[in-house]
Design an enzyme around this catalytic site. Sequence first.
Site, PDB file in Angstrom:
ATOM      1  N   ASN A 110      40.449 -12.982   3.655  1.00 32.91           N
ATOM      2  CA  ASN A 110      39.855 -13.637   2.216  1.00 32.91           C
ATOM      3  C   ASN A 110      39.485 -15.105   2.304  1.00 32.91           C
ATOM      4  OD1 ASN A 110      40.492 -10.920   1.611  1.00 32.91           O
ATOM      5  ND2 ASN A 110      42.083 -11.455   0.108  1.00 32.91           N
ATOM      6  N   HIS A 156      -3.686 -22.731 -21.286  1.00 34.29           N
ATOM      7  CA  HIS A 156      -3.746 -21.560 -21.899  1.00 34.29           C
ATOM      8  C   HIS A 156      -5.149 -20.844 -20.946  1.00 34.29           C
ATOM      9  CE1 HIS A 156      -1.809 -22.684 -25.648  1.00 34.29           C
ATOM     10  NE2 HIS A 156      -2.359 -23.822 -25.284  1.00 34.29           N
ATOM     11  N   SER A 278      -9.330  -3.589   2.915  1.00 32.49           N
ATOM     12  CA  SER A 278      -8.658  -2.614   2.159  1.00 32.49           C
ATOM     13  C   SER A 278      -9.286  -1.436   3.071  1.00 32.49           C
ATOM     14  CB  SER A 278      -9.831  -2.536   1.006  1.00 32.49           C
ATOM     15  OG  SER A 278     -10.490  -1.338   0.420  1.00 32.49           O
ATOM     16  N   LYS A 284     -13.657  -6.138   1.267  1.00 32.82           N
ATOM     17  CA  LYS A 284     -12.582  -6.730   0.509  1.00 32.82           C
ATOM     18  C   LYS A 284     -11.750  -7.699   1.433  1.00 32.82           C
ATOM     19  CE  LYS A 284     -10.816  -5.554  -3.267  1.00 32.82           C
ATOM     20  NZ  LYS A 284     -10.710  -6.178  -4.402  1.00 32.82           N
ATOM     21  N   GLU A 291       0.029 -12.794  -3.057  1.00 34.76           N
ATOM     22  CA  GLU A 291       0.724 -12.139  -3.981  1.00 34.76           C
ATOM     23  C   GLU A 291       2.184 -11.784  -3.667  1.00 34.76           C
ATOM     24  OE1 GLU A 291      -3.435  -9.769  -5.323  1.00 34.76           O
ATOM     25  OE2 GLU A 291      -2.198  -8.705  -3.662  1.00 34.76           O
ATOM     26  N   TYR A 318      40.970 -11.592  -4.906  1.00 34.48           N
ATOM     27  CA  TYR A 318      40.231 -10.838  -4.066  1.00 34.48           C
ATOM     28  C   TYR A 318      39.845  -9.529  -4.408  1.00 34.48           C
ATOM     29  CZ  TYR A 318      37.324  -8.445  -0.141  1.00 34.48           C
ATOM     30  OH  TYR A 318      36.625  -7.859   0.565  1.00 34.48           O
ATOM     31  N   GLN A 323      32.580  -7.953  -1.512  1.00 33.77           N
ATOM     32  CA  GLN A 323      31.688  -7.699  -0.439  1.00 33.77           C
ATOM     33  C   GLN A 323      30.384  -7.789  -0.725  1.00 33.77           C
ATOM     34  OE1 GLN A 323      33.552  -5.395   3.096  1.00 33.77           O
ATOM     35  NE2 GLN A 323      31.825  -4.130   2.619  1.00 33.77           N
ATOM     36  N   LYS A 326      27.571 -10.522  -0.306  1.00 29.75           N
ATOM     37  CA  LYS A 326      26.970 -11.119   0.624  1.00 29.75           C
ATOM     38  C   LYS A 326      25.421 -10.662   1.127  1.00 29.75           C
ATOM     39  CE  LYS A 326      29.883  -9.777   4.044  1.00 29.75           C
ATOM     40  NZ  LYS A 326      31.208  -9.621   4.817  1.00 29.75           N
TER      41      LYS A 326
END
Length: 449
Positions: A110, A156, A278, A284, A291, A318, A323, A326
């Site tokens: 621990n 805006h 694409s 494209k 993104e 503990y 766990q 992690k």
Amino acid sequence: MRLWDSGSTEIDGAILAFTVGEDPVLDKVLLPYDCIGSAAHVEMLATIGVLNEEEREALRDALSDAFIHASTGRLGISQEQEDCHTALEAWVTQCTGEAGKKVHTGRSRNDQVITALRLYVREQLLQLAAVAADLVEVALKRGRQHRSDLMPGYTHTRQAMPSTVGQLFFSLAECLIRNIEAFVAPLKLANRSPLGSASGYGVPLPLDRQLVSDLLGFDGPDINTIYVQQTRGLLEASVLSALHQLTLSLSRFAADLIWFSSEAFGFFHLPQQLTTGSSIMPQKQNPDVLELIRVAPASILGRYNAVTTALHGLPSGYHRDLQRTKGPLVRSFIDTFATLVVMRKAVDGLKVDTDKCAAALTPDIFATDRTFALVRGGMAFRDAYRKIKESEPEAMANELVFAGRDHLGAPGTDQTESLRAALIQVQQELVGFAAGATRSRELVNSPDI
Ligand code: ARG
């Protein structure tokens, strides 16, 4: 074999796999740090007489070897071993025999896992800060390059006031500098020694917790043994919060690049490597890379929620629930590094169509600047505002736009020096943590982070 196994219980494979979870994979990143933590523990055990000189030497050598194997991925963790801690004890015992059987004296998995996590977090944050600082430099370079290239400033998503392309790059630099500064809070949490708290209640041995802390280059030991267990998950949450903020800066900048590089604007062109095609539309060139940067904070925030909600209502001490904190931590570091690296390529490689940027300013956008030209001539702001509101829109010459704008951080000003000074100041706050990391690595003869 599992450390706690007497050998008499039959292992149920499904239960073993369920409890072990992803530890054999995730713990590979912790293993080198478990070697460092163990090396400090061994030194301390020798000074309080639990290990003799020969045992100390043997263990030190075995841990240095283990560190090299762990860092190069050659020290594996089997499912039966459960985690890196058992794998390391098995290795050390194999190398040193009797001495290896004493390495776990006075500690528990621990406090051992918390130690490894803190050492790992300290180095990851320092490395991430260096990669982010590198992106700051690239953003400063681009900022300076385009500091006088006009483009519309928006609020805006409507044209607001004249701005510059450089202003956008400088803004990214400053966001990142403050994001790096936010690393200090988790670094402070990580920079304390948990060892000696054992399972959460200490041990009846005269452990020298201060010595272990010094050897690991920490600021000092955490005090209360139960408190140490309470920090599991909290450090992770603090890290994830900092990573969330950092990726949020990248995300919003990516959103700007996606928008401004669309056909509708054409201000920026993405180099071909940063676009994807694409399967159906031959023409494209999609901004998928940007993104994916834009969405990066979403998973980090999700993991932040997973970690913090795992702590809700959890009694002290503990629990195996911990766990599961992690994976969110390790994955978020991996994602953040990758996002920074790719964003650096985008910022560096982005082409700017300065003519299109300048041509996009509508006469309307100069209204506020024209208002302030009257203010500079002595008219009260509200009177000037009304006068311009009632007049026909009129474009202003570039020189006039820049002439009135020379205050700190204004569009058109060169912010390289002030932002670089801010970066250096933030980096200085990290120096002590880096020295601690180097010190801890000396325990395994591998001082470079
Ligand atoms: N792999 C465990 C974890 O990450 C290490 C601690 C195990 N301790 C225990 N008492 N089962 O939490």
